[in-house]
Scaffold this motif. Sequence first.
Motif, PDB file in Angstrom:
ATOM      1  N   GLN A   6      -4.271   2.129   1.119  1.00 54.27           N
ATOM      2  CA  GLN A   6      -4.562   3.531   0.824  1.00 54.27           C
ATOM      3  C   GLN A   6      -3.289   4.257   0.370  1.00 54.27           C
ATOM      4  O   GLN A   6      -3.294   4.979  -0.626  1.00 54.27           O
ATOM      5  CB  GLN A   6      -5.142   4.230   2.061  1.00 54.27           C
ATOM      6  CG  GLN A   6      -6.508   3.761   2.467  1.00 54.27           C
ATOM      7  CD  GLN A   6      -6.900   4.276   3.842  1.00 54.27           C
ATOM      8  OE1 GLN A   6      -6.143   4.142   4.805  1.00 54.27           O
ATOM      9  NE2 GLN A   6      -8.084   4.865   3.926  1.00 54.27           N
ATOM     10  N   LEU A   7      -2.204   4.051   1.114  1.00 51.89           N
ATOM     11  CA  LEU A   7      -0.939   4.694   0.801  1.00 51.89           C
ATOM     12  C   LEU A   7      -0.435   4.238  -0.567  1.00 51.89           C
ATOM     13  O   LEU A   7      -0.028   5.054  -1.402  1.00 51.89           O
ATOM     14  CB  LEU A   7       0.068   4.371   1.905  1.00 51.89           C
ATOM     15  CG  LEU A   7       1.420   5.064   1.860  1.00 51.89           C
ATOM     16  CD1 LEU A   7       1.970   5.211   3.268  1.00 51.89           C
ATOM     17  CD2 LEU A   7       2.402   4.351   0.984  1.00 51.89           C
ATOM     18  N   MET A   8      -0.465   2.938  -0.821  1.00 52.17           N
ATOM     19  CA  MET A   8       0.059   2.405  -2.087  1.00 52.17           C
ATOM     20  C   MET A   8      -0.768   2.878  -3.286  1.00 52.17           C
ATOM     21  O   MET A   8      -0.207   3.103  -4.365  1.00 52.17           O
ATOM     22  CB  MET A   8       0.130   0.882  -2.044  1.00 52.17           C
ATOM     23  CG  MET A   8       1.183   0.330  -1.084  1.00 52.17           C
ATOM     24  SD  MET A   8       2.869   0.989  -1.309  1.00 52.17           S
ATOM     25  CE  MET A   8       3.245   0.482  -2.989  1.00 52.17           C
ATOM     26  N   ALA A   9      -2.063   3.054  -3.114  1.00 54.80           N
ATOM     27  CA  ALA A   9      -2.887   3.556  -4.221  1.00 54.80           C
ATOM     28  C   ALA A   9      -2.444   4.966  -4.614  1.00 54.80           C
ATOM     29  O   ALA A   9      -2.357   5.286  -5.812  1.00 54.80           O
ATOM     30  CB  ALA A   9      -4.366   3.537  -3.828  1.00 54.80           C
ATOM     31  N   VAL A  10      -2.136   5.805  -3.628  1.00 55.80           N
ATOM     32  CA  VAL A  10      -1.635   7.147  -3.931  1.00 55.80           C
ATOM     33  C   VAL A  10      -0.249   7.048  -4.557  1.00 55.80           C
ATOM     34  O   VAL A  10       0.044   7.707  -5.560  1.00 55.80           O
ATOM     35  CB  VAL A  10      -1.608   8.032  -2.661  1.00 55.80           C
ATOM     36  CG1 VAL A  10      -0.938   9.373  -2.950  1.00 55.80           C
ATOM     37  CG2 VAL A  10      -3.015   8.239  -2.115  1.00 55.80           C
ATOM     38  N   MET A  11       0.611   6.223  -3.969  1.00 49.72           N
ATOM     39  CA  MET A  11       1.981   6.078  -4.469  1.00 49.72           C
ATOM     40  C   MET A  11       1.983   5.690  -5.949  1.00 49.72           C
ATOM     41  O   MET A  11       2.703   6.285  -6.755  1.00 49.72           O
ATOM     42  CB  MET A  11       2.723   5.010  -3.660  1.00 49.72           C
ATOM     43  CG  MET A  11       4.127   4.735  -4.145  1.00 49.72           C
ATOM     44  SD  MET A  11       5.425   5.347  -3.116  1.00 49.72           S
ATOM     45  CE  MET A  11       5.110   4.548  -1.570  1.00 49.72           C
ATOM     46  N   ALA A  16       6.614  -3.836  -0.297  1.00 45.57           N
ATOM     47  CA  ALA A  16       7.495  -4.474   0.693  1.00 45.57           C
ATOM     48  C   ALA A  16       8.357  -3.434   1.411  1.00 45.57           C
ATOM     49  O   ALA A  16       8.568  -3.538   2.622  1.00 45.57           O
ATOM     50  CB  ALA A  16       8.365  -5.529   0.022  1.00 45.57           C
ATOM     51  N   GLN A  17       8.835  -2.433   0.677  1.00 44.70           N
ATOM     52  CA  GLN A  17       9.633  -1.379   1.311  1.00 44.70           C
ATOM     53  C   GLN A  17       8.793  -0.575   2.308  1.00 44.70           C
ATOM     54  O   GLN A  17       9.254  -0.253   3.399  1.00 44.70           O
ATOM     55  CB  GLN A  17      10.218  -0.439   0.253  1.00 44.70           C
ATOM     56  CG  GLN A  17      11.330  -1.053  -0.556  1.00 44.70           C
ATOM     57  CD  GLN A  17      11.739  -0.166  -1.725  1.00 44.70           C
ATOM     58  OE1 GLN A  17      10.894   0.306  -2.498  1.00 44.70           O
ATOM     59  NE2 GLN A  17      13.039   0.060  -1.855  1.00 44.70           N
ATOM     60  N   VAL A  18       7.562  -0.249   1.920  1.00 49.49           N
ATOM     61  CA  VAL A  18       6.681   0.512   2.814  1.00 49.49           C
ATOM     62  C   VAL A  18       6.345  -0.325   4.043  1.00 49.49           C
ATOM     63  O   VAL A  18       6.439   0.155   5.181  1.00 49.49           O
ATOM     64  CB  VAL A  18       5.407   0.965   2.079  1.00 49.49           C
ATOM     65  CG1 VAL A  18       4.392   1.560   3.052  1.00 49.49           C
ATOM     66  CG2 VAL A  18       5.747   1.969   0.981  1.00 49.49           C
ATOM     67  N   GLU A  19       5.953  -1.572   3.843  1.00 46.75           N
ATOM     68  CA  GLU A  19       5.610  -2.438   4.969  1.00 46.75           C
ATOM     69  C   GLU A  19       6.802  -2.626   5.902  1.00 46.75           C
ATOM     70  O   GLU A  19       6.655  -2.561   7.129  1.00 46.75           O
ATOM     71  CB  GLU A  19       5.113  -3.794   4.476  1.00 46.75           C
ATOM     72  CG  GLU A  19       3.742  -3.723   3.862  1.00 46.75           C
ATOM     73  CD  GLU A  19       3.273  -5.035   3.237  1.00 46.75           C
ATOM     74  OE1 GLU A  19       2.054  -5.192   3.108  1.00 46.75           O
ATOM     75  OE2 GLU A  19       4.122  -5.886   2.879  1.00 46.75           O
ATOM     76  N   GLY A  20       7.980  -2.849   5.329  1.00 47.65           N
ATOM     77  CA  GLY A  20       9.176  -3.015   6.148  1.00 47.65           C
ATOM     78  C   GLY A  20       9.495  -1.767   6.942  1.00 47.65           C
ATOM     79  O   GLY A  20       9.861  -1.837   8.120  1.00 47.65           O
ATOM     80  N   SER A  21       9.332  -0.620   6.324  1.00 47.13           N
ATOM     81  CA  SER A  21       9.593   0.643   6.999  1.00 47.13           C
ATOM     82  C   SER A  21       8.596   0.870   8.133  1.00 47.13           C
ATOM     83  O   SER A  21       8.978   1.231   9.252  1.00 47.13           O
ATOM     84  CB  SER A  21       9.523   1.789   5.987  1.00 47.13           C
ATOM     85  OG  SER A  21       9.846   3.008   6.588  1.00 47.13           O
ATOM     86  N   LEU A  22       7.313   0.643   7.846  1.00 42.71           N
ATOM     87  CA  LEU A  22       6.291   0.866   8.874  1.00 42.71           C
ATOM     88  C   LEU A  22       6.353  -0.164  10.002  1.00 42.71           C
ATOM     89  O   LEU A  22       5.795   0.075  11.075  1.00 42.71           O
ATOM     90  CB  LEU A  22       4.900   0.886   8.243  1.00 42.71           C
ATOM     91  CG  LEU A  22       4.600   2.145   7.426  1.00 42.71           C
ATOM     92  CD1 LEU A  22       3.292   1.986   6.662  1.00 42.71           C
ATOM     93  CD2 LEU A  22       4.555   3.375   8.328  1.00 42.71           C
ATOM     94  N   ALA A  23       7.034  -1.274   9.776  1.00 43.84           N
ATOM     95  CA  ALA A  23       7.219  -2.260  10.844  1.00 43.84           C
ATOM     96  C   ALA A  23       8.218  -1.765  11.892  1.00 43.84           C
ATOM     97  O   ALA A  23       8.248  -2.282  13.008  1.00 43.84           O
ATOM     98  CB  ALA A  23       7.686  -3.592  10.263  1.00 43.84           C
ATOM     99  N   MET A  24       9.018  -0.768  11.530  1.00 47.54           N
ATOM    100  CA  MET A  24       9.981  -0.194  12.468  1.00 47.54           C
ATOM    101  C   MET A  24       9.235   0.732  13.432  1.00 47.54           C
ATOM    102  O   MET A  24       8.334   1.472  13.015  1.00 47.54           O
ATOM    103  CB  MET A  24      11.061   0.590  11.710  1.00 47.54           C
ATOM    104  CG  MET A  24      11.779  -0.223  10.646  1.00 47.54           C
ATOM    105  SD  MET A  24      12.606  -1.679  11.281  1.00 47.54           S
ATOM    106  CE  MET A  24      14.009  -0.927  12.020  1.00 47.54           C
TER     107      MET A  24
END
Length: 150
Positions: free
Chosen positions: A6-11, A26-34
Amino acid sequence: MSAIDQLMAVMEAAFDPHWREAWTRAQVEGSLAMPHTFAVLLDEDGKPPPEGSPAAGFVLARRAPGEVELLLIAVHPDSRGQGLGRKLIDCFCQVALESEAEQVFLEMRANNSAASLYESCGFKPIGRRKGYYRTTDGEPIDAITYGKKL
């Protein structure tokens, strides 16, 4: 459709590649893994979208002791002009308050038209980084840091 989908479709729809502001999956997934990073997703009615439904906007943010930083905010072009950006900022500030933050921050390129929205939501410019951003053709653009006490 997952929250990241959902987020990536908006991005992908919201950011002009010229400004180089969009993040990769990958940047979003890595960030949200924190553990201290979170996303707020809203549909076109300003409510969290049902699972599998598209989002119309999002905020990606990171908590630190006493503060929360807005990393990215975007509204799908089809949903602009309806107050969704303000609703996203309100949700972001509410999550920050619930996290016991005393202040919130964001940073943007100096020529970003969103400055009027941020300022109308109580953010004040507090710093500037000369030539921090670069467009696809290498043009330098200053970054402006905004802060808001909660």
